[in-house]
Design an enzyme around this catalytic site. Structure first.
Site, PDB file in Angstrom:
ATOM      1  N   ASP A  28     -24.429  45.992  75.958  1.00  0.00           N
ATOM      2  CA  ASP A  28     -24.374  44.652  75.385  1.00  0.00           C
ATOM      3  C   ASP A  28     -25.590  44.374  74.504  1.00  0.00           C
ATOM      4  OD1 ASP A  28     -23.331  42.147  74.931  1.00  0.00           O
ATOM      5  OD2 ASP A  28     -24.141  41.273  76.768  1.00  0.00           O
ATOM      6  N   HIS A  45     -23.943  47.611  65.572  1.00  0.00           N
ATOM      7  CA  HIS A  45     -23.004  48.560  66.187  1.00  0.00           C
ATOM      8  C   HIS A  45     -23.370  50.010  65.831  1.00  0.00           C
ATOM      9  CE1 HIS A  45     -20.639  45.358  67.740  1.00  0.00           C
ATOM     10  NE2 HIS A  45     -20.216  44.934  66.571  1.00  0.00           N
ATOM     11  N   LEU A 139     -21.972  67.407  81.518  1.00  0.00           N
ATOM     12  CA  LEU A 139     -21.972  65.947  81.588  1.00  0.00           C
ATOM     13  C   LEU A 139     -20.587  65.428  81.263  1.00  0.00           C
ATOM     14  CD1 LEU A 139     -23.432  63.185  81.797  1.00  0.00           C
ATOM     15  CD2 LEU A 139     -24.046  63.435  79.382  1.00  0.00           C
TER      16      LEU A 139
END
Length: 247
Positions: A28, A45, A139
């Site tokens: 956020d 972004h 991962l």
């Protein structure tokens, strides 16, 4: 040795001896980061993508096995049309550009969320990323895109009810494990640590079932500011917690 190096080495040693394997993040603050700098939201972004790239490297360094990030919620469709379209385009471009790096760094990519309402070409890109990285093991990166936890749980219950209706299941067969296996995150362990950047103190319809006993960590830093040291601080905080699981 620099302070940063000491902290990093200490965290690496701790993580090698911890049960922390799955971190979930609510990324956020991209737009607020951009607003403070008088930049368009698109700049925030884009910077957020860089922060994710940095966090992936840090997770690999700290031996984290699973990372699940909240990229676009089912409620985000209510944003301005131009911003939504930009986010769709940014995701597609990012996947295409990053897949070679994911393969190189042995990162398996999975998307969780509703794909039915997404553009067909975007879905093809998502599937391309998943197929290309399906054999990677170091991962596991889960990107929650067009995701809402209430919707996820509702869909899981519908699937189970359909099986009961077709006599494939008995009512008494329904238990927590069955519900878990009908979620988007089936076969992925529940997150140990849930991090939210940007200072807001809510979980915003994210992993409601899976995060039942996750440790929560909120940082005032906006997502584009989140870096290796930020993750290290969150892990250190996690290590100080006494996880009782209701005991």
């Amino acid at each position: 040795m620099a302070t940063t190096e000491i902290l990093t080495n200490k965290i690496q040693e701790i993580v090698k001896n911890t049960n922390l394997r799955h971190i979930a993040i609510i990324m956020d603050g991209n737009r607020r980061w951009a607003k403070v700098r008088m930049l368009p939201s698109a700049a925030g972004h884009k910077k957020g993508v860089e922060a994710l790239r940095t966090t992936l490297k840090a997770c690999a360094k700290f031996n984290i096995k699973y990372l699940t990030v909240y990229a676009f919620s089912t409620e985000n469709w209510n944003r301005e049309k131009e911003e939504v379209e930009f986010l769709m385009s940014l995701l597609a471009k990012t996947i295409v550009n990053e897949v070679p790096e994911f393969i190189k760094n042995d990162i398996k990519l999975t998307f969780i969320g509703d794909r039915k309402s997404l553009d067909k070409k975007l879905v093809e890109v998502l599937e391309y990323g998943e197929i290309k990285t399906k054999d990677c093991k170091t991962l596991n990166l889960q990107i929650a895109f067009n995701y809402g936890s209430r919707m996820e749980i509702t869909n899981a219950l519908k699937q189970i009810c359909e099986k009961v209706k077709n006599n494939e299941l008995e009512i008494n067969d329904i238990n927590e494990n069955l519900i878990t296996q009908n979620l988007y995150t089936a076969n992925i362990p529940d997150p140990d640590l849930l991090i939210r950047t940007g200072g807001e103190k809510r979980i915003s319809n994210y992993l409601l079932w899976q995060a039942a006993y996750s440790e929560l960590y909120v940082t005032e830093k906006f997502w584009p500011e989140f870096d290796e040291n930020s993750l290290a601080e969150a892990i250190m905080e996690f290590e100080l917690r006494n996880r009782r699981f209701g005991k």
